[in-house]
Design an enzyme around this catalytic site. Structure first.
Site, PDB file in Angstrom:
ATOM      1  N   HIS A   1      29.825  11.798  36.883  1.00  0.00           N
ATOM      2  CA  HIS A   1      28.272  11.791  35.602  1.00  0.00           C
ATOM      3  C   HIS A   1      27.575  11.076  35.164  1.00  0.00           C
ATOM      4  O   HIS A   1      28.048   9.322  35.808  1.00  0.00           O
ATOM      5  CB  HIS A   1      29.708  12.081  34.099  1.00  0.00           C
ATOM      6  CG  HIS A   1      28.535  12.191  33.072  1.00  0.00           C
ATOM      7  ND1 HIS A   1      27.439  11.275  32.792  1.00  0.00           N
ATOM      8  CD2 HIS A   1      28.464  13.608  32.342  1.00  0.00           C
ATOM      9  CE1 HIS A   1      26.987  11.783  31.313  1.00  0.00           C
ATOM     10  NE2 HIS A   1      27.316  12.824  31.073  1.00  0.00           N
TER      11      HIS A   1
ATOM     12  N   GLU B   1      22.785  18.445  35.837  1.00  0.00           N
ATOM     13  CA  GLU B   1      22.432  17.807  34.239  1.00  0.00           C
ATOM     14  C   GLU B   1      21.598  16.666  34.352  1.00  0.00           C
ATOM     15  O   GLU B   1      21.994  15.831  35.100  1.00  0.00           O
ATOM     16  CB  GLU B   1      23.455  16.362  33.897  1.00  0.00           C
ATOM     17  CG  GLU B   1      24.295  17.450  33.472  1.00  0.00           C
ATOM     18  CD  GLU B   1      25.566  16.548  32.568  1.00  0.00           C
ATOM     19  OE1 GLU B   1      26.103  17.411  31.029  1.00  0.00           O
ATOM     20  OE2 GLU B   1      26.064  15.272  32.546  1.00  0.00           O
TER      21      GLU B   1
HETATM   22  P1  PGA Z   1      24.528  15.851  25.163  1.00  0.00           P
HETATM   23  O1  PGA Z   1      25.545  15.275  26.761  1.00  0.00           O
HETATM   24  O2  PGA Z   1      24.795  17.437  25.064  1.00  0.00           O
HETATM   25  O3  PGA Z   1      25.021  14.754  24.295  1.00  0.00           O
HETATM   26  O4  PGA Z   1      22.809  15.642  26.010  1.00  0.00           O
HETATM   27  C1  PGA Z   1      25.571  15.929  27.991  1.00  0.00           C
HETATM   28  C2  PGA Z   1      26.592  14.790  29.008  1.00  0.00           C
HETATM   29  O5  PGA Z   1      26.105  13.826  28.887  1.00  0.00           O
HETATM   30  O6  PGA Z   1      27.299  15.746  29.410  1.00  0.00           O
END
Ligand code: PGA
Length: 251
Positions: free
Chosen positions: A94, A164
Site C-alpha cells: 500500500h 491505486e
Molecule cells: P480511500 O482509501 O478510499 O479512503 O481513498 C483507499 C486506500 O487507501 O486503500
C-alpha cells in the site's frame, strides 16, 4: 463475482467499535453475497475480534505482513500468525506502507511469505503523480517487475493486484480518477503481465481499483473501468454508505 475489500487502516479506535462495524458489514455482505465477495481488513490489533464475525460471506484480511521469517523481529507480524487468525487476504505494498519504507523488493518478499501460507496477497501499485509524457507508466512497470520475475506463474494466479493511484487516495486526494483512467491502467497492467505469462493468463488475473471509491463512482470503475473489484478506505467505515455502494454494484 466482484471483490470488495474494506481497508480500515487504523480505524476504529475502540475494539467494541471494530466489532460493531464487522457485524454491520456482515449484515450487508449477506444481502449482496450473490455478486460480491466481501473482505474486511482491520488493523492487527482488531483481527481476532473481527475474526469472530467473518466466515464465507465476509472474509478476513490483514493490512501487512513481515517480509522476514526470523521470529526475533520486534513489531512485526508473520504470515503463520495471520494464518492462525483465519486471515485469507493481506494488503501489501500500500502506498502508505511504501511511504514508511517498504520497497518493491520487500513487497515481493511479503507476497511470497503470504503465498507460502496460502494467504492471497493484495498487492497495491500506483503512481505518485501523472505527467503528460507518460513517465508514470514506468513507475507501475517497476512495481510489477519483481513480482513478475520472482513469483512463479502458478503462484501469481493467487495474487490480486490493486491499482491505486496515490493522487486519488484519501482525504487529501488531488481528485478522483476517472473510470477511463482506471480502464487504461487495467489494460496496461494486463499487458505487462501478458508480456511475461501470456495473454490468456493475463486476462485471468484479478485487478481491483482503489482511491476515493464511494457510493457514486464505484459501479463505473467496474463497468467502464473494467476493474474486477474495489479497495475502499473511508467509505468502508460507514455502513450506510457502504451498503449503498454494494447495492450500486448489484443492480
Ligand atoms: P480511500 O482509501 O478510499 O479512503 O481513498 C483507499 C486506500 O487507501 O486503500
Amino acid at each position: 463475482m466482484i471483490l470488495l475489500v474494506g481497508n480500515w487502516k487504523m480505524a476504529p479506535e475502540k475494539v467494541e467499535h471494530a466489532e460493531k462495524l464487522a457485524k454491520d458489514i456482515l449484515t450487508i455482505a449477506k444481502k449482496y453475497k450473490k455478486n460480491i465477495q466481501f473482505v474486511v481488513c482491520p488493523s492487527f490489533g482488531h483481527l481476532s475480534i473481527v475474526a469472530k464475525h467473518t466466515k464465507a460471506t465476509l472474509l478476513l484480511g490483514a493490512q501487512g505482513v513481515a517480509s522476514v521469517v526470523t521470529p526475533a523481529n520486534t513489531g512485526l507480524v508473520s504470515a503463520p500468525q495471520l494464518k492462525g487468525l483465519g486471515v485469507q487476504y493481506t494488503i501489501v505494498g500500500h502506498s502508505e506502507s511504501r511511504a514508511r519504507g517498504d520497497t518493491n523488493e520487500m513487497v515481493v518478499e511479503q507476497a511470497t511469505r503470504l503465498i507460502e501460507k496460502k494467504i492471497i496477497p493484495i498487492v497495491c501499485i500506483g503512481e505518485k503523480t501523472r505527467d503528460a509524457q507518460g513517465w508514470y507508466l514506468s513507475e507501475i512497470k517497476d512495481q510489477l517487475h519483481g513480482l513478475l520475475t520472482t513469483i512463479s506463474k502458478t503462484n501469481f494466479k493467487n495474487i490480486v493486484i490493486a491499482y491505486e493511484p496515490i493522487w486519488a487516495i484519501g482525504a487529501n486526494a488531488e481528485r478522483e480518477a476517472t473510470p477511463h483512467e482506471c480502464r487504461e491502467m487495467v489494460i496496461y497492467i494486463r499487458k505487462l503481465i501478458s508480456d511475461v505469462h501470456g495473454e490468456k493468463f493475463a486476462t485471468s488475473v484479478v485487478i481491483i481499483y482503489g482511491g476515493s471509491v464511494n457510493e457514486q463512482n464505484a459501479k463505473y470503475f467496474i463497468s467502464d473501468g473494467t476493474a474486477n473489484g474495489l479497495l475502499v478506505g473511508r467509505v468502508s467505515l460507514e455502513p450506510k454508505r457502504y451498503e449503498l455502494l454494494a447495492k450500486s454494484l448489484s443492480v
